[in-house]
Write an enzyme that holds these catalytic residues in place. Structure first.
Site, PDB file in Angstrom:
ATOM      1  NE  ARG A 291      -2.671  -0.641   3.574  1.00 28.28           N
ATOM      2  CZ  ARG A 291      -3.442  -0.307   4.601  1.00 28.28           C
ATOM      3  NH1 ARG A 291      -4.646   0.161   4.392  1.00 28.28           N
ATOM      4  NH2 ARG A 291      -3.016  -0.437   5.829  1.00 28.28           N
TER       5      ARG A 291
ATOM      6  CB  THR B 171      -2.106   7.106  -3.007  1.00 27.17           C
ATOM      7  OG1 THR B 171      -1.417   5.849  -3.152  1.00 27.17           O
ATOM      8  CG2 THR B 171      -1.261   8.226  -3.579  1.00 27.17           C
TER       9      THR B 171
ATOM     10  CG  ASP C  15       0.444  -4.311  10.317  1.00 25.18           C
ATOM     11  OD1 ASP C  15       0.660  -5.486   9.927  1.00 25.18           O
ATOM     12  OD2 ASP C  15       0.674  -3.331   9.609  1.00 25.18           O
TER      13      ASP C  15
ATOM     14  CG  ASP D 277       3.872  -5.081  12.017  1.00 26.66           C
ATOM     15  OD1 ASP D 277       4.729  -5.518  11.220  1.00 26.66           O
ATOM     16  OD2 ASP D 277       3.649  -3.868  12.176  1.00 26.66           O
TER      17      ASP D 277
END
Ligand code: URA
Length: 217
Positions: free
Chosen positions: A112, A116, A208, A211
């Protein structure tokens, strides 16, 4: 809060089995260790594999039991491809492959863009003869939907027979984004959370996923 488009909601299969919900709750807790997060994801993925493969085609084969001959049903697991969206999707692979060990596996790497939030492709490796196969794309989080929709668009170029999307968590924004770009793709998820935050994270979510699976916080 973003409302879910009614037609988009109809494309979502919420897997609300108590075992799935229980394990998901344990995974959401911030104190869950990397070890237990990974183990729970593995268990949850195998449970969710039952639902996402529910309509797999079976063929009748003649077999011999110890007592007599019979006609029984079998799947052709090799026709199925699990496509992992790197890297968090890899956390789902062991669980789904424990249920369909003959399935093939593809990988697609998308990151990603932090500004944006758009998906950029950096890796793509699939089995041969994709036009003969049914695809289940796996990624724990369907958040903005940008990388998921980009992955599906790229996979459609291979001309597969069908594409489904399997995740743990999603949100209205992700569901709507997938529906707008791919109304033919069914989403299988254990939860539809409230919303996305400004950084593209699902709330309340589980943080996340990559992670937490790999211990890279
Ligand atoms: N990816 C994650 O790992 N978590 C989110 O909440 C959203 C995207």
């Amino acid at each position: 809060m973003t409302p879910i488009i009614p037609e988009a909601r109809a494309n979502v299969r919420l897997i609300d089995h108590p075992l799935v919900q229980h394990k998901l709750t344990l995974m959401r807790k911030k104190e869950a260790s990397t070890n237990s997060f990974r183990r729970l994801l593995n268990e949850l993925s195998s449970l969710m594999a039952y639902e996402v493969t529910r309509d797999m085609v079976t063929q009748e084969v003649e077999i011999q039991t110890p007592l007599e001959t019979m006609t029984a049903r079998m799947i052709d697991g090799k026709k199925l491809v699990f496509v992992s969206i790197l890297r968090a999707g890899n956390g789902i692979l062991d669980g789904v492959l424990s249920v369909v060990p003959g399935a093939r596996v593809g990988h697609i790497g998308l990151y990603r863009d932090p500004k944006t939030l758009e998906a950029v492709e950096y890796y793509f490796k699939m089995p041969k003869n994709m036009e003969e196969r049914d695809i289940i794309v796996v990624d724990p989080m369907l958040a903005t939907g940008n990388s998921a929709a980009a992955a599906v668009a790229r996979l459609k170029v291979c001309g597969p027979k069908s594409i489904k999307f399997l995740c743990l968590l999603t949100c209205p924004e992700g569901i709507n984004a997938m529906y707008r770009q791919h109304p033919d793709v069914q989403i299988f998820t254990a939860a539809i959370d409230r919303e996305l935050n400004d950084h593209g994270y699902i709330l309340p979510g589980l943080g996340d996923a990559g992670d937490r699976i790999f211990g890279t916080q």
